[in-house]
Motif scaffolding. Sequence first.
Motif, PDB file in Angstrom:
ATOM      1  N   LYS A  52      16.094  -5.749  13.224  1.00  0.00           N
ATOM      2  CA  LYS A  52      15.229  -4.705  13.753  1.00  0.00           C
ATOM      3  C   LYS A  52      15.943  -3.372  13.595  1.00  0.00           C
ATOM      4  CE  LYS A  52      12.941  -7.555  17.265  1.00  0.00           C
ATOM      5  NZ  LYS A  52      12.651  -7.706  18.719  1.00  0.00           N
ATOM      6  N   GLY A  53      15.165  -2.344  13.440  1.00  0.00           N
ATOM      7  CA  GLY A  53      15.769  -1.019  13.317  1.00  0.00           C
ATOM      8  C   GLY A  53      14.711   0.030  13.055  1.00  0.00           C
ATOM      9  N   GLY A  54      15.169   1.221  12.843  1.00  0.00           N
ATOM     10  CA  GLY A  54      14.240   2.315  12.582  1.00  0.00           C
ATOM     11  C   GLY A  54      14.977   3.628  12.490  1.00  0.00           C
ATOM     12  N   GLY A  55      14.221   4.687  12.415  1.00  0.00           N
ATOM     13  CA  GLY A  55      14.802   6.014  12.305  1.00  0.00           C
ATOM     14  C   GLY A  55      13.906   6.914  11.487  1.00  0.00           C
ATOM     15  N   SER A  56      14.494   7.938  10.954  1.00  0.00           N
ATOM     16  CA  SER A  56      13.738   8.927  10.191  1.00  0.00           C
ATOM     17  C   SER A  56      14.067   8.833   8.702  1.00  0.00           C
ATOM     18  CB  SER A  56      14.085  10.327  10.696  1.00  0.00           C
ATOM     19  OG  SER A  56      15.450  10.615  10.427  1.00  0.00           O
ATOM     20  N   GLU A  57      13.455   9.713   7.923  1.00  0.00           N
ATOM     21  CA  GLU A  57      13.755   9.726   6.498  1.00  0.00           C
ATOM     22  C   GLU A  57      15.195  10.159   6.247  1.00  0.00           C
ATOM     23  OE1 GLU A  57      10.935  12.157   4.485  1.00  0.00           O
ATOM     24  OE2 GLU A  57       9.230  10.809   4.857  1.00  0.00           O
ATOM     25  N   ALA A  58      15.782  10.906   7.192  1.00  0.00           N
ATOM     26  CA  ALA A  58      17.135  11.418   7.010  1.00  0.00           C
ATOM     27  C   ALA A  58      18.207  10.514   7.601  1.00  0.00           C
ATOM     28  CB  ALA A  58      17.253  12.808   7.623  1.00  0.00           C
ATOM     29  N   PHE A  59      17.849   9.740   8.624  1.00  0.00           N
ATOM     30  CA  PHE A  59      18.874   8.934   9.288  1.00  0.00           C
ATOM     31  C   PHE A  59      18.213   7.709   9.920  1.00  0.00           C
ATOM     32  CE2 PHE A  59      22.191   7.796  12.270  1.00  0.00           C
ATOM     33  CZ  PHE A  59      23.369   8.210  11.651  1.00  0.00           C
ATOM     34  N   ALA A  60      18.757   6.523   9.600  1.00  0.00           N
ATOM     35  CA  ALA A  60      18.170   5.282  10.121  1.00  0.00           C
ATOM     36  C   ALA A  60      19.286   4.295  10.451  1.00  0.00           C
ATOM     37  CB  ALA A  60      17.207   4.669   9.112  1.00  0.00           C
ATOM     38  N   GLN A  61      18.991   3.399  11.393  1.00  0.00           N
ATOM     39  CA  GLN A  61      19.962   2.402  11.803  1.00  0.00           C
ATOM     40  C   GLN A  61      19.250   1.114  12.199  1.00  0.00           C
ATOM     41  OE1 GLN A  61      19.982   5.577  13.757  1.00  0.00           O
ATOM     42  NE2 GLN A  61      18.078   4.660  14.481  1.00  0.00           N
ATOM     43  N   GLY A  62      19.972  -0.001  12.067  1.00  0.00           N
ATOM     44  CA  GLY A  62      19.389  -1.281  12.445  1.00  0.00           C
ATOM     45  C   GLY A  62      20.436  -2.370  12.436  1.00  0.00           C
ATOM     46  N   GLY A  63      20.022  -3.556  12.828  1.00  0.00           N
ATOM     47  CA  GLY A  63      20.957  -4.667  12.866  1.00  0.00           C
ATOM     48  C   GLY A  63      20.232  -5.989  12.851  1.00  0.00           C
ATOM     49  N   GLY A  64      21.019  -7.055  12.640  1.00  0.00           N
ATOM     50  CA  GLY A  64      20.428  -8.382  12.607  1.00  0.00           C
ATOM     51  C   GLY A  64      21.493  -9.455  12.551  1.00  0.00           C
ATOM     52  N   ASP A  65      21.072 -10.658  12.139  1.00  0.00           N
ATOM     53  CA  ASP A  65      21.969 -11.802  12.106  1.00  0.00           C
ATOM     54  C   ASP A  65      22.901 -11.746  10.895  1.00  0.00           C
ATOM     55  OD1 ASP A  65      20.635 -12.761  14.340  1.00  0.00           O
ATOM     56  OD2 ASP A  65      19.202 -13.913  13.128  1.00  0.00           O
ATOM     57  N   LEU A  66      23.972 -12.534  10.976  1.00  0.00           N
ATOM     58  CA  LEU A  66      24.911 -12.626   9.849  1.00  0.00           C
ATOM     59  C   LEU A  66      24.456 -13.691   8.858  1.00  0.00           C
ATOM     60  CD1 LEU A  66      28.521 -12.273  11.288  1.00  0.00           C
ATOM     61  CD2 LEU A  66      27.576 -11.090   9.314  1.00  0.00           C
ATOM     62  N   SER A  67      23.189 -13.675   8.495  1.00  0.00           N
ATOM     63  CA  SER A  67      22.683 -14.623   7.503  1.00  0.00           C
ATOM     64  C   SER A  67      23.137 -14.223   6.097  1.00  0.00           C
ATOM     65  CB  SER A  67      21.154 -14.691   7.566  1.00  0.00           C
ATOM     66  OG  SER A  67      20.594 -13.400   7.618  1.00  0.00           O
ATOM     67  N   TYR A  68      23.529 -12.977   5.910  1.00  0.00           N
ATOM     68  CA  TYR A  68      24.176 -12.477   4.703  1.00  0.00           C
ATOM     69  C   TYR A  68      25.468 -11.807   5.140  1.00  0.00           C
ATOM     70  CZ  TYR A  68      19.980 -13.166   1.840  1.00  0.00           C
ATOM     71  OH  TYR A  68      18.924 -13.710   1.162  1.00  0.00           O
ATOM     72  N   SER A  78      28.704  -2.887   9.182  1.00  0.00           N
ATOM     73  CA  SER A  78      29.758  -3.499   9.982  1.00  0.00           C
ATOM     74  C   SER A  78      29.267  -4.827  10.532  1.00  0.00           C
ATOM     75  CB  SER A  78      30.166  -2.575  11.130  1.00  0.00           C
ATOM     76  OG  SER A  78      31.157  -3.181  11.945  1.00  0.00           O
ATOM     77  N   SER A  79      30.204  -5.730  10.757  1.00  0.00           N
ATOM     78  CA  SER A  79      29.886  -6.981  11.460  1.00  0.00           C
ATOM     79  C   SER A  79      30.697  -7.013  12.750  1.00  0.00           C
ATOM     80  CB  SER A  79      30.237  -8.192  10.590  1.00  0.00           C
ATOM     81  OG  SER A  79      31.617  -8.199  10.273  1.00  0.00           O
ATOM     82  N   ILE A  80      30.011  -7.316  13.867  1.00  0.00           N
ATOM     83  CA  ILE A  80      30.671  -7.374  15.168  1.00  0.00           C
ATOM     84  C   ILE A  80      29.945  -8.387  16.037  1.00  0.00           C
ATOM     85  CG2 ILE A  80      29.313  -5.402  16.022  1.00  0.00           C
ATOM     86  CD1 ILE A  80      31.734  -4.643  17.752  1.00  0.00           C
ATOM     87  N   GLU A  81      30.693  -9.323  16.617  1.00  0.00           N
ATOM     88  CA  GLU A  81      30.133 -10.357  17.492  1.00  0.00           C
ATOM     89  C   GLU A  81      28.956 -11.085  16.838  1.00  0.00           C
ATOM     90  OE1 GLU A  81      29.162  -8.484  21.143  1.00  0.00           O
ATOM     91  OE2 GLU A  81      31.257  -8.170  21.726  1.00  0.00           O
ATOM     92  N   ASP A  82      29.171 -11.529  15.580  1.00  0.00           N
ATOM     93  CA  ASP A  82      28.170 -12.318  14.837  1.00  0.00           C
ATOM     94  C   ASP A  82      26.878 -11.559  14.570  1.00  0.00           C
ATOM     95  OD1 ASP A  82      29.880 -14.525  14.776  1.00  0.00           O
ATOM     96  OD2 ASP A  82      29.174 -15.217  16.725  1.00  0.00           O
ATOM     97  N   LYS A  83      26.967 -10.241  14.557  1.00  0.00           N
ATOM     98  CA  LYS A  83      25.800  -9.420  14.249  1.00  0.00           C
ATOM     99  C   LYS A  83      26.143  -8.409  13.163  1.00  0.00           C
ATOM    100  CE  LYS A  83      22.923 -11.079  17.337  1.00  0.00           C
ATOM    101  NZ  LYS A  83      21.657 -11.767  16.959  1.00  0.00           N
TER     102      LYS A  83
END
Length: 402
Positions: free
Chosen positions: A366-382, A332-337
């Motif tokens: 930045k992000g992280g999580g486990s082998e089963a579930f992970a999450q992260g976010g960053g800039d809208l460079s892509y 998802s993209s939200i507020e330029d992230k």
Amino acid sequence: MNKLYYIDQYKQSFSTRVIKQVSENDKETYVVLEETAFYPTGGGQPNDIGYIQNVPIINVEIIDNEIRHYLKEPLKDEIVQAQIDWERRWDHMQQHSGQHILSAAFAQLFQYETVSFHLGQETCTIDIQTESVTNEELFQAETLANEIILANKPISTKWITASEVELYPLRKKPSVQENIRLVIIPDFDYNACGGTHPATTSEVGMIKILHTEKQKKNVRITFICGERVRKQFHLKHETISSLSQLLNAPETRIIDSASQLLTKLKESEKEIERLKEEIIAYEVERLIDIRAYVGPFHTISSVLPNLSMKELQKLAKILLQKSTNTIVILVSSIEDKLQIVCGRTEEPQHKMNQLLSTVLPLISGKGGGSEAFAQGGGDLSYSPDEIMTKLLNELNISIGTK
């Protein structure tokens, strides 16, 4: 100590002689004057500022029994003309005398003694020796204080010796044993003080208590006096007038109108949450219906605009609960992230944290999580679609599942 005459409240300018000038570390210069009308920091009252020979004074302190005037640059003359910032001095005189009057009011009405005083740039505070104070007590003390101001009582000073202290009904014992200076409001307040004060109580103008807070075993009272009251009233009047226009309500109904608006806002927020729940439920059914089957497992992937990380995580977990042998990838993209969630059921054994790590460097994420579930976010460079494509390519599957 060099001679003081800052006790002469109305001395705004004076001539004197420089008896000492010192430059410290080639950065600060201070001078000691033969006589001075600049008040040094002390007794809860900040120092005066002003000019000596048009050189700005930035601080005045008593150090090693001498009054030091800190300057922006050295002085060239021995006989100098000094000018006090009178607006600041007058403000301090009003606030300090107002403190005497307010402290005396609390002591007289309720036997609440003042244990500390601070004169700040915007407001003043006293700490009174009680664990609680009622609104009625605050009102009574403020009323009495303003009655004393309106009475136009003289504010006089007197030097006494330690042996004479018992002759006066002082609110508290002096902190010094010599050169004791009393500030006296007849039949109301007798207090040892070295600060600056006007000649009459009427010159304090007015006292207004703003609020209180617990301070250890005492109560801290924030208040303002004199010109600060007028400025505060002007500011609040402008604020109330603006709110009245925004709420389209008379000033007397601002609180009711604001309460009604907040109630409607809370109701709207609840409705938004309900609709989001419906959207998530719809998305769950839609995504399950279009999931792709690749080899031994299913893949659910989707780009969903304007969903927060919390909402993405919730959607992914529901999808995983309703699925078997499934990998879920949501972007998802939200507020330029960019926000990314990757998850899987017990099978297959792909590592979601490793999958996510392949795209995070691309978006300074930045992000992280486990082998089963992970999450992260960053800039809208892509774009979200480009990130999804890269994630799917990592799984060696096609994009036919959007």
